[in-house]
Design an enzyme around this catalytic site. Structure first.
Site, mmCIF file in Angstrom:
data_model
loop_
_atom_site.group_PDB
_atom_site.id
_atom_site.type_symbol
_atom_site.label_atom_id
_atom_site.label_comp_id
_atom_site.label_asym_id
_atom_site.label_seq_id
_atom_site.Cartn_x
_atom_site.Cartn_y
_atom_site.Cartn_z
ATOM 1 N N ASP A 136 -68.147 -101.056 -65.612
ATOM 2 C CA ASP A 136 -67.846 -101.049 -67.034
ATOM 3 C C ASP A 136 -67.600 -102.469 -67.510
ATOM 4 O O ASP A 136 -66.974 -103.262 -66.821
ATOM 5 C CB ASP A 136 -66.608 -100.187 -67.305
ATOM 6 C CG ASP A 136 -66.881 -98.724 -67.002
ATOM 7 O OD1 ASP A 136 -67.862 -98.185 -67.535
ATOM 8 O OD2 ASP A 136 -66.130 -98.131 -66.208
ATOM 9 N N ASP A 156 -55.146 -97.235 -68.796
ATOM 10 C CA ASP A 156 -54.202 -96.220 -68.326
ATOM 11 C C ASP A 156 -53.241 -96.734 -67.241
ATOM 12 O O ASP A 156 -52.029 -96.708 -67.410
ATOM 13 C CB ASP A 156 -54.919 -94.931 -67.899
ATOM 14 C CG ASP A 156 -56.171 -95.166 -67.057
ATOM 15 O OD1 ASP A 156 -56.423 -96.323 -66.665
ATOM 16 O OD2 ASP A 156 -56.889 -94.180 -66.791
ATOM 17 N N ASP A 212 -69.340 -96.906 -60.970
ATOM 18 C CA ASP A 212 -70.062 -97.478 -62.099
ATOM 19 C C ASP A 212 -69.410 -98.808 -62.475
ATOM 20 O O ASP A 212 -68.300 -99.102 -62.036
ATOM 21 C CB ASP A 212 -70.043 -96.516 -63.295
ATOM 22 C CG ASP A 212 -68.685 -95.875 -63.501
ATOM 23 O OD1 ASP A 212 -67.661 -96.594 -63.460
ATOM 24 O OD2 ASP A 212 -68.632 -94.654 -63.698
HETATM 25 P P1 ATP Z 1 -63.939 -94.088 -61.596
HETATM 26 O O1 ATP Z 1 -65.142 -94.720 -62.242
HETATM 27 O O2 ATP Z 1 -63.843 -94.302 -60.144
HETATM 28 O O3 ATP Z 1 -63.747 -92.691 -62.012
HETATM 29 P P2 ATP Z 1 -62.502 -95.776 -63.399
HETATM 30 O O4 ATP Z 1 -61.106 -96.318 -63.352
HETATM 31 O O5 ATP Z 1 -63.608 -96.770 -63.467
HETATM 32 O O6 ATP Z 1 -62.645 -94.833 -62.142
HETATM 33 P P3 ATP Z 1 -63.609 -94.721 -65.784
HETATM 34 O O7 ATP Z 1 -63.471 -93.356 -66.340
HETATM 35 O O8 ATP Z 1 -64.935 -95.205 -65.363
HETATM 36 O O9 ATP Z 1 -62.569 -94.784 -64.587
HETATM 37 O O10 ATP Z 1 -62.985 -95.698 -66.855
HETATM 38 C C1 ATP Z 1 -63.094 -97.113 -66.790
HETATM 39 C C2 ATP Z 1 -61.816 -97.763 -67.238
HETATM 40 O O11 ATP Z 1 -61.510 -97.386 -68.572
HETATM 41 C C3 ATP Z 1 -60.580 -97.371 -66.437
HETATM 42 O O12 ATP Z 1 -60.428 -98.136 -65.273
HETATM 43 C C4 ATP Z 1 -59.486 -97.602 -67.445
HETATM 44 O O13 ATP Z 1 -59.144 -98.970 -67.506
HETATM 45 C C5 ATP Z 1 -60.119 -97.197 -68.742
HETATM 46 N N1 ATP Z 1 -59.858 -95.788 -69.051
HETATM 47 C C6 ATP Z 1 -60.639 -94.740 -68.740
HETATM 48 N N2 ATP Z 1 -60.100 -93.590 -69.163
HETATM 49 C C7 ATP Z 1 -58.951 -93.910 -69.759
HETATM 50 C C8 ATP Z 1 -57.938 -93.158 -70.408
HETATM 51 N N3 ATP Z 1 -58.010 -91.833 -70.501
HETATM 52 N N4 ATP Z 1 -56.878 -93.839 -70.919
HETATM 53 C C9 ATP Z 1 -56.805 -95.181 -70.838
HETATM 54 N N5 ATP Z 1 -57.718 -95.920 -70.222
HETATM 55 C C10 ATP Z 1 -58.792 -95.325 -69.703
HETATM 56 MG MG MG Z 2 -65.579 -96.352 -63.633
#
Ligand code: ATP
Ligand code: MG
Length: 470
Positions: A83, A164, A81
């Site tokens: 963001d 994170d 996705d």
């Molecule tokens: P994926 O979409 O592949 O699961 P992602 O890193 O994009 O991985 P998301 O859950 O979509 O994960 O979150 C987007 C972004 O938001 C992350 O890359 C991170 O920077 C931030 N984020 C998400 N969850 C957390 C958390 N629990 N604590 C701190 N930052 C977070």
């Molecule tokens: Mg993501």
């Protein structure tokens, strides 16, 4: 990987002079990687995400792609996705987009809705100082230090600090198409490291789900969890008890229905995390010859294999497999204690097991109902009398129940089960027209899917098929 190496070299040259401390921290200023030096092209970015970025930019706001999508694009992985992060407040975002929905309590977010595709837009998050607590600009921690509300808006630097992992603190700007690396994430990508930003223990206490995320990113991207990031996990794994079961369900889908199920299972058991997702299983998981362990390992291997050839996998089937042995042990107990017929005992044991499980991961009804069907079919599949057998073939969950029977035969290496499996294999061949195709209703009879506000985040198979499609 050659690209990452080059990028890391460039990033190192641009690294601000001030040294980095013992814990990973946001740099005094971000490393800027101009468009000419990095491989991310607008062609790689979803059209809707671009629309959102441009509209915010034209509205006079800063707009960035952030987090996983930037990380994945750099690694040549297709992002799950896109963001967006911005300095526009949720209200300002809403005034720019007619198709905007404000959601969330823990983090207030805007969802820009394009049919099924949703772009999540978050206002830069800031620090939590008491003096800034007023009105909607608030944050709150519980006694364990866990953030239960986190709506403090801030600058992009602060936003980066609240991310994170270093590899998730990467921003792609729509103003100049440059990447801004706030925490040396590119160097960590190059070294193959998942490294928490800030003090690991504190960051896990704030949000214990980060422990699961560390494992997931490591397996998904072929990285290692950096030593200081890994060290507290075993010690703090119990904090997962405090996570709402609905959130753990979402994490379960991301961990086990997105390609690296077996690797995640292995790492999560090693780090004492799996037991908090499935407390019903408890200790036997440490014994690799236990049936609980063997069926889990097998069903995750099968999942990976099916996803690898684009076949569907259903959470109901996974849960049925993981919880089968504790459930059937309970059913046997009930028979012993009460003399009830096994079919009734199994109904009770199923309800019992589900209710215990739902304290850690809540399984939505659309999965728990077919899960029970799969379990009860294990009894019905024992009846091979021709008339009954024929009827069973058209049971909507027949295919999943049959697959599950084969799985049990394999895991237990049980001759009787294997024979029974063979019977049903042959029987289907003899009656090809009687088998329900994928364990679901014919397409025309299917009702349109109802999907909640969090659909984009609901993982690969959450709203998907209801059968373990063959
Ligand atoms: P994926 O979409 O592949 O699961 P992602 O890193 O994009 O991985 P998301 O859950 O979509 O994960 O979150 C987007 C972004 O938001 C992350 O890359 C991170 O920077 C931030 N984020 C998400 N969850 C957390 C958390 N629990 N604590 C701190 N930052 C977070
Ligand atoms: Mg993501």
């Amino acid at each position: 990987m050659a690209i990452i190496k080059q990028l890391a070299k460039f990033a190192k040259k641009m690294l601000p002079a001030k040294s980095v401390s013992a814990v990973a921290e946001v740099l005094p200023e971000p490393i800027k990687i101009p468009r000419s030096k990095h491989p991310i092209s607008r062609n790689d970015i979803s059209e809707n995400a671009l629309k959102v970025l441009y509209r915010l930019h034209k509205g006079g706001f800063e707009a960035y792609l952030v987090g996983g999508c930037v990380r994945d694009l750099l690694l040549g992985v297709v992002p799950k996705d896109f963001d967006v992060a911005t300095n526009a407040s949720p209200e300002q975002i809403r005034s720019l987009f007619r198709n905007c929905r404000l959601i969330g309590r823990r983090f207030r977010l805007a969802h820009i809705v394009y049919g099924r595709d949703i772009i999540e837009v978050a206002t830069f998050r800031g620090h939590h100082s008491d003096e800034s607590d007023s009105g909607q600009n608030i944050s709150k921690q519980n006694e364990d230090g866990m953030l239960v509300r986190d709506n403090v808006y801030g600058t992009i630097e602060e936003d980066a600090q609240r991310r994170d992992f270093t590899i998730n603190a990467l921003y792609y700007s729509i103003a100049d198409f440059a990447i801004y690396d706030f925490a040396n994430g590119i160097a960590d990508l190059e070294q193959g490291l998942v490294r928490l930003l800030g003090d690991p223990e504190q960051r896990y206490r704030e949000d214990p789900v980060r422990m699961l995320r560390a494992v997931r990113f490591a397996t998904k991207l072929g990285l290692r969890i950096e030593q200081k990031t890994e060290e507290p996990i075993k010690r703090l794994s119990g904090l997962l008890d405090n996570i709402p079961p609905a959130r753990l369900f979402e994490e379960f889908l991301k961990l086990f229905l997105a390609n690296r199920a077996q690797a995640n299972f292995e790492r999560l058991t090693e780090l004492n995390l799996f037991q908090y997702l499935f407390p019903v299983l408890k200790a036997p998981l440490k014994q690799h010859d236990s049936l609980e362990y063997r069926i889990a390992n097998q069903v995750f291997a099968d999942t990976d294999q099916r996803l690898g050839i684009d076949k569907g996998v259903n959470p109901a089937y996974l849960f049925a497999a993981l919880l089968w042995y504790p459930m059937s042990a309970r059913a046997d107990e009930i028979v012993q204690e009460s003399g009830l017929p096994i079919y009734d005992a199994m109904q009770i044991a199923a309800a019992d097991t589900l209710s215990r499980q739902s304290r850690s991961i809540s399984i939505p009804k659309r999965f728990s109902i077919p899960m029970r069907d799969i379990w009860l079919l294990q009894l019905r599949l024992q009846q091979t009398h021709p008339r009954r057998a024929l009827r069973l073939l058209s049971h909507p969950k027949f295919r999943a129940g049959y697959d599950f029977l084969l799985l049990r035969g394999k895991v237990e290496n049980n001759k009787e089960l294997i024979e029974l499996g063979k019977f049903w294999t042959d029987y289907q061949k003899q009656n090809p027209n009687e088998v329900q195709a994928t364990g679901t209703k014919p397409k025309s009879a299917r009702r349109p899917r109802k999907r909640g506000p969090n659909r984009r985040k609901s993982g690969p198979s959450a709203g998907g098929s209801t059968g373990n499609n063959g």
